[in-house]
Scaffold this motif. Structure first.
Motif: not given
Length: 406
Positions: A65-68, A226-240, A178-181, A36-39
Motif C-alpha cells: 500500500d503506497v497510497t500515502k 476540512a470538507v463541509n466543516g469536517e476536519k481531515f488530518s488524513d488527506k486521502i480520506a478527504a479526497i475520498q 484503470n481506477v485510482g485515487i 502495489a495499491n495506490t488507492g
C-alpha cells in the motif's frame, strides 16, 4: 539448486496472471506476486488477487500500500500546481504508475529477487514508466515482459491458463478501466473512433443526484484541511469524501487527447470528480491569495511538472526543485471555498480567507481608490502609454492603418 526469485507486478488482470503462471511453470522461477495499491483496489479485489495469485503458482503474495507515499511525494504537488495535462486531464492513474513501480522495485531488492516482471504491452506508456523506474531503482535486476516480448494475444494467454486449470472471467470487455485515487481512465469502445464520445453506460459511476448542493472545501497552506466543516488530518480520506459527494453528479468527466511518451497520439476518457473539483477550488483560492507573478510562474513550472510526471521523468532532479517552488508558493493559500455542485458541472461561489488580497486598504476595484488621487491615476496612465505612443509616433503608416481598422 535454489530457484531464482522473480517479482511480478500483479494487478490480477489477464497479462499479469499469465506471467505468474508461465514463469512458475515453464521457467521454474520462485514467483512473488506483488500488488502495489495506490488507492485503486477495494478490499474485495485485493482478497481475490491474493487467492488467484496462489492458484496461479505464486510462492508468496503481498499487497504494497503506497497510497500515502503517492500523496506525500507527488499528488499534493499536483494540487499545488493545479496540474492538468493539456488543460484537461488531471494525470490520474498514469501518475500512480511511477509509485507502483517504486514499491515493486523496493520489494524486489528486499527479497533479493533476480528479476522483475510486468504485463505491459509495447504500444503504451506504462512500459516506459515501469522499465525506467526499475532501471533507476533496481539496476542490474532483469526486467521480464512476456506480453510485450512475445507479442501475445489475449486468446493465447487465456488458452494457456485454461489448459493448466485456471479459469477466470477474462472476457474482453468493450471498455478497459484503470481506477485510482485521483480518477478512472476509460479506453476502448467509442474512444477508438475520434468522432464519437462515450455513452452514459461507459462510466463506472452513474448520475444519481439531481438539483444542486453546496460543498465547502477548506485549505491550509494549499492542502485540504476540512470538507463541509469536517476536519481531515488524513488527506486521502478527504479526497475520498469529496469523491463520494461529487461523483453522483457525474462531475469530472471528459475526453483527453494528447501525445504519448512513445510519440503517437492517444485518446482516453476519464471520470475524476474529486480531482477536478479540488483543483478548481484550489485554483480559485489562489486567485485571492497569490500575487500576479506567483500565479504566472507557478503555472509555468507546474505545466512542466505535469509533463515530466506523465512522461516518466519523476526522478529528474529538476522535479525536486519544482516541488520546492510549488510548496513555497502555498504559504498563504489558506481559507474555505464554496462550490455549487450540479449534474455534470460545478461552479465557484466564493472564498473566505484570512489572506484575501481583494480586501485591502488601498482601494476597491471599480468602486473607490484610497491610495492615489485622480491626478496620480492620470499620470500613471500617461507614463504607461509612453511605449505605445513612441512606437506609433515613429511608424505613421502603422498608426494610419490602426486608425483605419478601428
Amino acid at each position: 539448486m535454489e530457484k531464482k526469485k522473480v517479482v511480478v507486478a500483479f494487478s490480477g488482470g489477464l497479462d499479469t496472471s499469465y506471467t505468474v503462471m508461465y514463469l512458475a511453470k515453464e521457467k521454474g522461477y520462485e514467483v512473488y506476486a506483488a500488488c502495489a495499491n495506490t488507492g485503486g483496489f477495494s478490499a474485495e479485489q485485493l482478497k481475490t488477487n491474493e487467492e488467484n495469485a496462489y492458484k496461479l503458482g505464486a510462492k508468496e503474495y503481498v499487497t504494497l500500500d503506497v497510497t500515502k507515499e503517492y500523496y506525500d511525494k507527488s499528488l499534493r504537488y499536483m494540487v499545488y500546481g493545479n496540474v492538468l495535462r493539456n488543460n484537461c486531464y488531471p494525470i490520474s492513474v498514469s501518475s500512480e504508475r511511477i509509485f507502483q513501480a517504486m514499491a515493486i522495485a523496493r520489494y524486489a531488492k528486499q527479497i533479493g529477487a533476480s528479476a522483475i516482471a510486468h504485463g505491459s504491452t509495447g504500444a503504451g506508456n506504462d512500459q516506459v514508466r515501469f522499465d525506467m523506474t526499475f532501471m533507476v531503482m533496481a539496476p542490474g535486476i532483469e526486467i521480464i515482459t512476456l506480453t510485450r516480448d512475445r507479442a501475445l494475444s489475449r486468446q493465447e494467454e487465456v488458452d494457456y491458463l485454461n489448459k493448466h486449470g485456471f479459469y477466470a472471467d477474462f472476457t474482453k470487455l468493450k471498455y478497459s478501466y484503470n481506477v485510482g485515487i485521483w480518477g478512472t481512465s476509460i479506453c476502448g469502445g467509442e474512444i477508438l473512433d475520434s468522432t464519437q464520445g462515450l455513452p452514459e453506460s461507459a462510466y463506472l459511476k452513474q448520475v444519481t443526484k439531481n438539483g444542486s448542493e453546496r460543498l465547502d472545501i477548506s485549505f491550509e497552506k494549499g492542502e485540504i484541511s476540512a470538507v463541509n466543516g469536517e476536519k481531515f488530518s488524513d488527506k486521502i480520506a478527504a479526497i475520498q469524501k469529496i469523491e463520494e459527494i461529487c461523483a453522483p453528479y457525474g462531475i469530472g468527466r471528459d475526453m483527453h487527447v494528447g501525445d504519448t511518451i512513445i510519440g503517437i497520439k492517444g485518446r482516453v476518457g476519464f471520470e475524476a470528480a474529486a480531482a477536478m473539483v479540488i483543483i478548481g477550488a484550489h485554483r480559485f483560492l489562489e486567485k485571492f491569495t497569490l500575487s500576479k507573478w506567483q500565479q504566472y510562474w507557478k503555472d509555468q513550472v507546474a505545466n512542466w511538472y505535469g509533463m515530466f510526471l506523465h512522461e516518466s521523468q519523476y526522478f529528474e532532479p529538476v522535479m525536486r526543485d519544482i516541488e520546492a517552488m510549488l510548496e513555497s508558493s502555498q504559504r498563504h493559500v489558506n481559507g474555505t471555498v464554496g462550490i455549487e455542485l450540479r449534474p455534470y458541472c460545478f461552479s465557484m461561489i466564493g472564498a473566505d480567507t484570512p489572506d484575501d488580497l481583494v480586501k485591502n486598504k488601498l482601494g476597491e476595484y471599480g468602486e473607490m481608490q484610497k491610495a492615489w488621487t485622480a491626478e496620480d491615476a492620470k499620470g500613471f496612465i500617461k507614463v504607461l502609454s509612453t511605449p505605445l505612443r513612441a512606437f506609433y509616433a515613429n511608424h505613421k503608416d502603422e498608426a494610419d492603418e490602426l486608425e483605419k481598422n478601428l
